[in-house]
Design an enzyme around this catalytic site. Structure first.
Site, mmCIF file in Angstrom:
data_model
loop_
_atom_site.group_PDB
_atom_site.id
_atom_site.type_symbol
_atom_site.label_atom_id
_atom_site.label_comp_id
_atom_site.label_asym_id
_atom_site.label_seq_id
_atom_site.Cartn_x
_atom_site.Cartn_y
_atom_site.Cartn_z
ATOM 1 N N SER A 15 -2.688 1.226 12.939
ATOM 2 C CA SER A 15 -2.666 2.197 11.849
ATOM 3 C C SER A 15 -2.286 3.531 12.472
ATOM 4 O O SER A 15 -2.783 3.890 13.536
ATOM 5 C CB SER A 15 -4.044 2.311 11.198
ATOM 6 N N ASP A 42 -0.913 3.590 6.137
ATOM 7 C CA ASP A 42 -1.991 3.616 5.149
ATOM 8 C C ASP A 42 -1.652 4.645 4.073
ATOM 9 O O ASP A 42 -1.800 5.851 4.278
ATOM 10 C CB ASP A 42 -3.310 3.982 5.826
ATOM 11 N N HIS A 73 0.308 -0.264 3.436
ATOM 12 C CA HIS A 73 -0.941 -0.663 2.796
ATOM 13 C C HIS A 73 -1.163 0.321 1.652
ATOM 14 O O HIS A 73 -1.593 1.456 1.867
ATOM 15 C CB HIS A 73 -2.072 -0.610 3.824
ATOM 16 N N GLY A 149 -10.043 3.853 2.657
ATOM 17 C CA GLY A 149 -9.919 5.278 2.376
ATOM 18 C C GLY A 149 -10.125 6.218 3.536
ATOM 19 O O GLY A 149 -9.723 7.371 3.473
ATOM 20 N N GLY A 151 -10.305 6.477 8.086
ATOM 21 C CA GLY A 151 -10.262 5.884 9.406
ATOM 22 C C GLY A 151 -11.580 6.089 10.126
ATOM 23 O O GLY A 151 -12.419 6.886 9.716
ATOM 24 N N GLY A 152 -11.774 5.351 11.220
ATOM 25 C CA GLY A 152 -12.926 5.564 12.087
ATOM 26 C C GLY A 152 -14.241 5.022 11.588
ATOM 27 O O GLY A 152 -15.299 5.372 12.115
ATOM 28 N N ASP A 184 -8.662 -5.240 8.693
ATOM 29 C CA ASP A 184 -8.436 -3.805 8.858
ATOM 30 C C ASP A 184 -9.764 -3.087 8.706
ATOM 31 O O ASP A 184 -10.405 -3.194 7.662
ATOM 32 C CB ASP A 184 -7.436 -3.328 7.794
#
Length: 232
Positions: A15, A42, A73, A149, A151-152, A184
């Site tokens: 990503s 994304d 995505h 919605g 990351g991390g 993901d």
């Protein structure tokens, strides 16, 4: 008896959310040099999920800097409206959310008719059965291992049984060899084996790639080795 999932190759896919947005061309070139199999964008609309991210023009501008395939995505409420623009921007696969599509079968068919391949994503609370009647139209099912919605986020291990459900559904319709299972969310050295052992072969990594102190190439090869060992 061999595991049908083992016939699908392991693919390590970044990503680009953790990348430096001010130099995305350089970033995608670096990811290709590191050995990734494709790159995921994304796409967020600020409605289906809170954030706003990449429009088609941004992806188009990065497309000329590498040759690996792009997938989008689409975390959006209007994938049918947006599909053509993202395909023309250089995305060869579009992933739509089952939760966002009023007519999922029609949406997948439209994407295929536009010349891309269709895939369907399932958020954590969405059952695997939501894709049962479109398996003939897709080349991949994405099981989200975080809520979409951001990351991390931390990996949700209770999604592994859902991965197995999707694998069983593909076996039942004779598509276990040619429909990928993607995961993901929270994929890294400590979590990739569980997802791969459950049946996933396309593994999205964001933060884990960029925070590896030995660099992107090491991160990609390490994740690939761990996934392949889990599926052996």
């Amino acid at each position: 008896m061999s595991d049908p999932a083992s016939k699908r190759p392991v693919m390590i896919v970044p990503s680009v959310l953790p990348a430096d947005f001010s130099k995305l061309g350089e970033e995608v070139a670096a990811l290709e040099a590191a050995g990734v199999d494709l790159i995921q964008w994304d796409v967020m609309d600020g409605q289906f999920v809170p954030n706003l991210t990449f429009g088609p023009d941004v992806i188009r501008s990065a497309r000329r800097h590498c040759s690996v395939p792009f997938e989008a995505h689409l975390m959006v409420y209007t994938p049918d409206v947006m599909a053509k623009d993202y395909i023309e921007a250089g995305c060869s696969r579009l992933i739509v959310h089952a939760e966002a599509c009023t007519h999922l079968h029609r949406t997948c068919g439209n994407i295929n008719d536009l010349g891309a391949t269709a895939a369907v994503a399932l958020s954590p609370a969405t059952p695997a059965s939501a894709v049962q009647h479109v398996l003939d139209l897709v080349d991949m099912v994405l099981v989200m291992t975080v809520n979409p919605g951001f990351g991390g986020q931390a990996y949700i291990p209770t999604m592994e049984p859902k991965i197995r459900e999707v694998q069983a559904m593909l076996e039942a319709v004779g598509r276990a060899d040619d429909v990928h299972i993607e995961v993901d969310g929270g994929i890294g050295p400590d979590t990739i084996a569980g997802a791969a052992a459950a049946g996933a072969n396309v593994l999205i990594a964001g933060s884990a790639l960029y925070r590896d102190p030995e660099g992107l190439e090491h991160a990609v090869s390490d994740l690939r080795a761990r996934a392949e060992a889990a599926r052996a």
